[in-house]
Design a protein around this motif. Structure first.
Motif, PDB file in Angstrom:
ATOM      1  N   GLY A 155      -0.368  11.948  -8.676  1.00 39.80           N
ATOM      2  CA  GLY A 155       0.243  10.966  -9.577  1.00 39.80           C
ATOM      3  C   GLY A 155       1.595  10.431  -9.135  1.00 39.80           C
ATOM      4  N   PHE A 156       2.089  10.837  -7.972  1.00 34.71           N
ATOM      5  CA  PHE A 156       3.379  10.339  -7.487  1.00 34.71           C
ATOM      6  C   PHE A 156       3.246   9.742  -6.090  1.00 34.71           C
ATOM      7  CE2 PHE A 156       4.535  13.215 -10.818  1.00 34.71           C
ATOM      8  CZ  PHE A 156       5.576  12.553 -11.457  1.00 34.71           C
ATOM      9  N   VAL A 157       4.138   8.779  -5.833  1.00 31.57           N
ATOM     10  CA  VAL A 157       4.106   8.135  -4.524  1.00 31.57           C
ATOM     11  C   VAL A 157       4.540   9.126  -3.452  1.00 31.57           C
ATOM     12  CG1 VAL A 157       5.225   6.371  -3.103  1.00 31.57           C
ATOM     13  CG2 VAL A 157       4.480   5.819  -5.422  1.00 31.57           C
ATOM     14  N   GLU A 158       3.766   9.164  -2.394  1.00 35.07           N
ATOM     15  CA  GLU A 158       4.111  10.014  -1.251  1.00 35.07           C
ATOM     16  C   GLU A 158       4.924   9.171  -0.272  1.00 35.07           C
ATOM     17  OE1 GLU A 158       1.343  13.442   0.507  1.00 35.07           O
ATOM     18  OE2 GLU A 158       0.786  11.397   1.078  1.00 35.07           O
ATOM     19  N   LEU A 200       0.840  -1.201   0.000  1.00 35.71           N
ATOM     20  CA  LEU A 200       0.000   0.000   0.000  1.00 35.71           C
ATOM     21  C   LEU A 200       0.877   1.253   0.000  1.00 35.71           C
ATOM     22  CD1 LEU A 200      -2.566  -1.047   2.764  1.00 35.71           C
ATOM     23  CD2 LEU A 200      -2.844  -1.234   0.294  1.00 35.71           C
ATOM     24  N   LYS A 201       0.544   2.199  -0.851  1.00 34.82           N
ATOM     25  CA  LYS A 201       1.281   3.468  -0.889  1.00 34.82           C
ATOM     26  C   LYS A 201       0.282   4.611  -0.950  1.00 34.82           C
ATOM     27  CE  LYS A 201       5.145   1.517  -3.534  1.00 34.82           C
ATOM     28  NZ  LYS A 201       6.329   1.567  -2.673  1.00 34.82           N
TER      29      LYS A 201
END
Ligand code: C5P
Length: 228
Positions: free
Chosen positions: A144-147, A138-139
């Motif tokens: 649109g970008f991974v935090e 889970l991310k």
């Protein structure tokens, strides 16, 4: 002990792009809500079944019950705008019961085995929900970008039927109505959590997934095909 099974079938199916209520859509040629009712027939502890349907669709659902010779539905109840309103209408229509199962008709592959194990658990705990440990990584993401990558330990994907002592779910619904809650209530155990009461997790079943998007419906149809 009086035990009521509430089958929630009053959703619209908007996310499926369907023209009729989701619960009426066919899976293997049979409307999806029928599958849960057939599993209910395999357990002995249910004293009544309430089917919650969209306002105006009572006759259509009744016709399906006749067509598939389903005789275990005791009452058809009109649903509400939100899921929680449908639950409220159903709980208000229960006369005598100590325990209530609340199940999404959109989870057609609930098994009688799961119903039995939840019934055993509700004798000990007043609120029980099935859940399966999450399998995927889970991310959290933003624009649109991974935090960041989230911890998965102890994180469960929650299912239905959720089972309650009726007194507890009634007071949880009244508590909810008396408060201004600024988020969507997606499941019934959340109502109990809002009162600060404990909810027992019972191991669910990955086949008991919810049909929400067209891909889920495709998968459900493939599963039924594989039985033949
Ligand atoms: O929309 P969603 O798939 O999350 O709904 C879960 C279940 O709740 C479905 O079985 C649906 O028929 C039911 N529902 C309901 N009344 C509503 C909304 C949803 O009975 N107003």
């Amino acid at each position: 002990m009086g035990v009521t099974f509430v089958l929630l079938a009053a959703g619209s199916g908007e996310r499926l792009g369907a023209k009729k209520p989701k619960a009426l859509l066919g899976v293997g040629g049979v409307p999806m809500f029928v599958y849960s009712l057939l599993q209910c027939n395999k357990v002995k502890f249910l004293s009544q079944i309430l089917l919650v349907v969209p306002v105006g669709y009572e006759e259509e659902f009744r016709k399906v019950l006749i067509k598939y010779r389903i005789k275990n539905v005791d009452k058809i109840v009109a649903g509400g705008l939100r899921r929680v309103d449908s639950v409220y209408n159903a709980i208000s229509a229960i006369e005598k019961s100590e325990v209530v199962f609340i199940h999404d008709a959109a989870r057609p592959f609930v098994s009688s085995k799961l119903l039995k194990s939840l019934f055993n658990d509700v004798k000990k705990y007043s609120a029980v929900t099935p859940g399966v440990p999450v399998r995927s990584t889970l991310k959290s993401c933003r624009r649109g970008f991974v935090e960041k990558t989230l911890k998965r330990d102890g994180v469960y994907e929650i299912q239905t039927p959720q089972v309650f002592k009726i007194k507890l779910i009634k007071s949880a619904l009244l508590n909810f109505k008396s408060k201004k809650v600024d988020f969507d209530i997606l499941d019934d155990s959340n109502l109990v959590e809002l009162m600060g009461k404990k909810v027992k997790i019972s191991l669910g079943d990955s086949l008991n997934f919810k049909i929400t998007y067209p891909d889920d419906l495709k998968l459900a149809r493939l599963i039924v095909k594989s039985w033949k």
